[in-house]
Design an enzyme around this catalytic site. Structure first.
Site, PDB file in Angstrom:
ATOM      1  N   ARG A 307       0.821  -1.210   0.000  1.00  0.00           N
ATOM      2  CA  ARG A 307       0.000   0.000   0.000  1.00  0.00           C
ATOM      3  C   ARG A 307       0.857   1.262   0.000  1.00  0.00           C
ATOM      4  O   ARG A 307       0.509   2.251  -0.643  1.00  0.00           O
ATOM      5  CB  ARG A 307      -0.962  -0.032   1.196  1.00  0.00           C
ATOM      6  CG  ARG A 307      -2.113  -1.003   0.978  1.00  0.00           C
ATOM      7  CD  ARG A 307      -3.003  -1.184   2.192  1.00  0.00           C
ATOM      8  NE  ARG A 307      -4.162  -2.009   1.835  1.00  0.00           N
ATOM      9  CZ  ARG A 307      -5.053  -2.463   2.697  1.00  0.00           C
ATOM     10  NH1 ARG A 307      -4.931  -2.174   3.992  1.00  0.00           N
ATOM     11  NH2 ARG A 307      -6.077  -3.198   2.288  1.00  0.00           N
ATOM     12  N   TYR A 443      -6.538  -1.518  -6.741  1.00  0.00           N
ATOM     13  CA  TYR A 443      -5.875  -2.696  -6.159  1.00  0.00           C
ATOM     14  C   TYR A 443      -5.207  -2.394  -4.819  1.00  0.00           C
ATOM     15  O   TYR A 443      -5.081  -1.253  -4.413  1.00  0.00           O
ATOM     16  CB  TYR A 443      -4.930  -3.376  -7.135  1.00  0.00           C
ATOM     17  CG  TYR A 443      -3.744  -2.651  -7.724  1.00  0.00           C
ATOM     18  CD1 TYR A 443      -3.142  -1.554  -7.143  1.00  0.00           C
ATOM     19  CD2 TYR A 443      -3.182  -3.135  -8.915  1.00  0.00           C
ATOM     20  CE1 TYR A 443      -2.025  -0.955  -7.699  1.00  0.00           C
ATOM     21  CE2 TYR A 443      -2.076  -2.540  -9.487  1.00  0.00           C
ATOM     22  CZ  TYR A 443      -1.503  -1.447  -8.872  1.00  0.00           C
ATOM     23  OH  TYR A 443      -0.390  -0.860  -9.441  1.00  0.00           O
ATOM     24  N   GLU A 444      -4.842  -3.468  -4.126  1.00  0.00           N
ATOM     25  CA  GLU A 444      -4.320  -3.427  -2.752  1.00  0.00           C
ATOM     26  C   GLU A 444      -5.322  -2.787  -1.794  1.00  0.00           C
ATOM     27  O   GLU A 444      -4.952  -2.105  -0.844  1.00  0.00           O
ATOM     28  CB  GLU A 444      -2.970  -2.694  -2.688  1.00  0.00           C
ATOM     29  CG  GLU A 444      -1.902  -3.214  -3.611  1.00  0.00           C
ATOM     30  CD  GLU A 444      -1.666  -4.712  -3.464  1.00  0.00           C
ATOM     31  OE1 GLU A 444      -2.034  -5.286  -2.419  1.00  0.00           O
ATOM     32  OE2 GLU A 444      -1.124  -5.314  -4.393  1.00  0.00           O
ATOM     33  N   GLY A 445      -6.584  -3.015  -2.028  1.00  0.00           N
ATOM     34  CA  GLY A 445      -7.648  -2.432  -1.228  1.00  0.00           C
ATOM     35  C   GLY A 445      -8.080  -1.124  -1.843  1.00  0.00           C
ATOM     36  O   GLY A 445      -7.314  -0.170  -1.907  1.00  0.00           O
ATOM     37  N   GLN A 450      -9.645   1.934   2.095  1.00  0.00           N
ATOM     38  CA  GLN A 450      -8.672   2.688   2.897  1.00  0.00           C
ATOM     39  C   GLN A 450      -9.389   3.665   3.819  1.00  0.00           C
ATOM     40  O   GLN A 450      -9.012   3.837   4.986  1.00  0.00           O
ATOM     41  CB  GLN A 450      -7.701   3.447   1.988  1.00  0.00           C
ATOM     42  CG  GLN A 450      -6.968   2.617   0.951  1.00  0.00           C
ATOM     43  CD  GLN A 450      -6.270   1.418   1.544  1.00  0.00           C
ATOM     44  OE1 GLN A 450      -5.543   1.534   2.528  1.00  0.00           O
ATOM     45  NE2 GLN A 450      -6.497   0.255   0.961  1.00  0.00           N
TER      46      GLN A 450
END
Length: 582
Positions: A307, A443-445, A450
């Site tokens: 992230r 992507y990556e959350g 977040q």
């Protein structure tokens, strides 16, 4: 000293090295870290040599492939994924030069330098070739997971090869039926008589899940064991190499891991996004990483590292888009400048609205970069055992990821606008930055995740003391009236959210996150401004202007989000779900 330009001929050179050195010194505080074990010596001379060296490498080996990677893209074949022409040689040059070893521990063949310095190197590589730089970025995350959760044997065999880049790493969470809801995954792991595990299942959206750059690919795979309870608590993490690895580290036969396909995407064409099949023939073997059912904790070690790097990707795209826009605006001659006594047309960089866009691009890019570098400094301090820095890092991580990528998208979009009609044409290259960066908010959350993480978990870290400490430090140092007002607003809204109903808290989370990220970035920009005030030369003059623009124009914009950050969720649910189709 400045890096040679890593942009096509005819575009304006920007002093990225000057900016990186300035942040490493004044925002990261690199001099405070140098020589403190386990971080090795990072003298000013060594830092300069590394920044210059990676800039020269990126210009010569990676930047020329950016356009080819976008137009040709990675190719799926029955024998595996094949990278575009030139990428294999460029990757081998990267490995041989040792650029992936900068912050890796010396015990595993790394140089033991600060993480923040490796972030600067990663930025330069990604600015030169955004899609290509994703490969070593993921490998770094895999190393983090093994450093914190791997066994001594796993570390001894895999980390030295991952550190050099001889092998690359991936993370495997998403499945066709389980996107954000990782707890719904179905990939299975069954214990074998030799103590290893048989892995079977399918993963999708796996960046660099297959390629021909490295000798082996190490997949970190989330799977459910027979005794795993439903949801995330029943998930474990497994190390699954593309080629089986013998006890002495030599490679054995293929491990029944196959790239079924690669995605046809809006951007990132040189980054193969794979659907991977594990155990199609019942012969895929994996090793348990950490404790059984400890998969999510281990994977989050890797994901949190990713992230931060994804936030940095936003900066990379913003920097590239800004360079190209300045180059075009400096050469594109059109129209007489309004109010000028002359009758000759001028370069569009002389027109006020173009200047507004370029100044905004530079100010936003510098602010996002400062936020990323500041968080990287917290990584270094936490590695030295500073508990408060680790807590602040946890608080900052969703801000870095979301704000960095939001800025990357906005700046890339502005870059297209600066080009006018030519920006909408693929041949000019302005669209590539926007196409490539768009996925970073997903992507990556997703950035929405977040925001929910921020208000749901991070604001209450240490009973709220971590957030309060950050607010207090910013309040103590902030001088600009708009910044002071924004910091106070963030503190007030955080208090409201702490007692709000869950729907109201989540509905307000994104505007609040943007407000807080802008406040932190503004605080870091103002800190730089105090140092730049006495500086001389073009770099310092530009620095003062971008800081003034950010504080005078961007920070006040964030106050406009107060209404959204304090509104209830009632209006969002004032219609039924099927009413949205009306």
């Amino acid at each position: 000293m400045r890096a040679k330009s890593s942009i096509p001929e005819g575009e304006s050179e920007l002093s990225l090295i000057d900016e990186q050195e300035f942040l490493l010194r004044h925002i990261v505080g690199l001099n405070e870290l140098s020589g403190v074990p386990p971080i090795s010596e990072a003298s000013a001379e060594l830092v300069q040599a590394i920044l210059q060296g990676v800039a020269d490498f990126a210009e010569g080996a990676w930047a020329p492939l950016a356009r080819e990677g976008d137009t040709s893209g990675a190719r799926w074949t029955h024998e595996g994924v094949r990278m575009p022409a030139g990428f294999n040689a460029a990757y081998q040059a990267f490995v041989e030069a040792g650029w992936s070893t900068l912050s890796a521990p010396t015990a595993f063949g790394g140089q033991g330098l600060p993480f923040s310095l490796s972030i600067a190197a990663q930025e330069t590589l990604g600015t030169a070739n955004f899609a290509f730089a994703l490969c070593p970025m993921l490998t770094t995350g895999a190393m983090e997971a093994l450093l914190h959760h791997g066994s001594a044997d796993q570390q001894a065999i895999y980390l030295p090869r991952l550190a050099t880049g001889e092998w690359t790493g991936t993370m495997n969470l998403t499945e066709p039926q389980a996107g954000t809801d990782v707890g719904a995954l179905r990939t299975k792991a069954t214990l074998r008589t030799d103590g290893n595990w048989s892995i079977s299942g399918t993963k999708i959206f796996i960046s660099f899940g297959d390629h021909d750059l490295s000798a082996n690919i190490i997949h970190l795979v989330l799977a459910r064991t027979p005794n795993g309870v439903p949801g995330t608590k029943g998930i474990s993490l497994f190390l699954v190499p593309k080629y089986r690895v013998e006890a002495d580290g030599t490679l054995g036969r293929l491990n029944d891991v196959r790239a079924v396909s690669i995605e046809h995407k809006l951007g990132l064409h040189a980054s193969p996004t794979c659907m991977l099949s594990f155990g199609e023939n019942g012969e895929c073997i994996g090793e348990l990483v950490g404790a059984e059912f400890g998969g999510m904790a281990a994977m989050f070690t890797m994901m949190n590292n990713a992230r931060l790097n994804v936030g940095l990707q936003g900066v990379q795209a913003a920097e590239s888009a800004t360079r190209k826009a300045i180059g075009y605006a400096s050469e594109r001659v059109q129209s007489i400048r309004a109010g000028s006594s002359g009758r000759e047309p001028v370069a569009i960089i002389e027109h006020p609205d173009v200047r507004r866009m370029l100044m905004r691009m530079k100010a936003l890019t510098q602010a996002a970069r400062a936020l990323v570098y500041y968080a990287a400094g917290m990584v270094d301090r936490s590695r030295l055992g500073d508990v408060s820095s680790d807590a602040r890092l946890q608080l900052l991580t969703p801000l870095v990821k979301a704000y960095g990528t939001d800025i990357g998208m906005e700046v890339a979009n502005l870059g297209i606008q600066v080009h006018g009609g030519m920006g909408f044409i693929e041949e000019t290259g302005a669209t590539q930055f926007f196409r490539d960066v768009r996925v970073t908010a997903i992507y990556e959350g997703t950035n929405g995740i977040q925001a929910s993480d921020l208000v749901g978990r991070k604001l209450t870290l240490n009973d709220g003391k971590t957030f309060d400490s950050l607010i207090e430090q910013m309040r103590t140092e902030a001088k600009h009236p708009s910044l002071v007002a924004l910091i106070d607003a963030c503190a007030d809204i955080a208090g409201r959210l702490s007692v709000a109903a869950i729907d109201d808290r989540l509905a307000a989370s994104y505007p609040f996150m943007t407000m807080l990220a802008t406040a932190v970035a503004g605080w870091l920009m103002e800190r730089q401004g105090r140092i730049a005030e006495a500086g001389e030369g073009d770099f310092m003059a530009m620095k003062r202007s971008t800081i003034r623009f950010y504080l005078d124009q961007v920070v006040p914009e964030a106050m406009g989000l107060v209404a959204a950050a304090t509104a209830s969720a009632e209006v969002l649910y004032s219609v039924k779900a099927d009413g949205f189709a009306a």
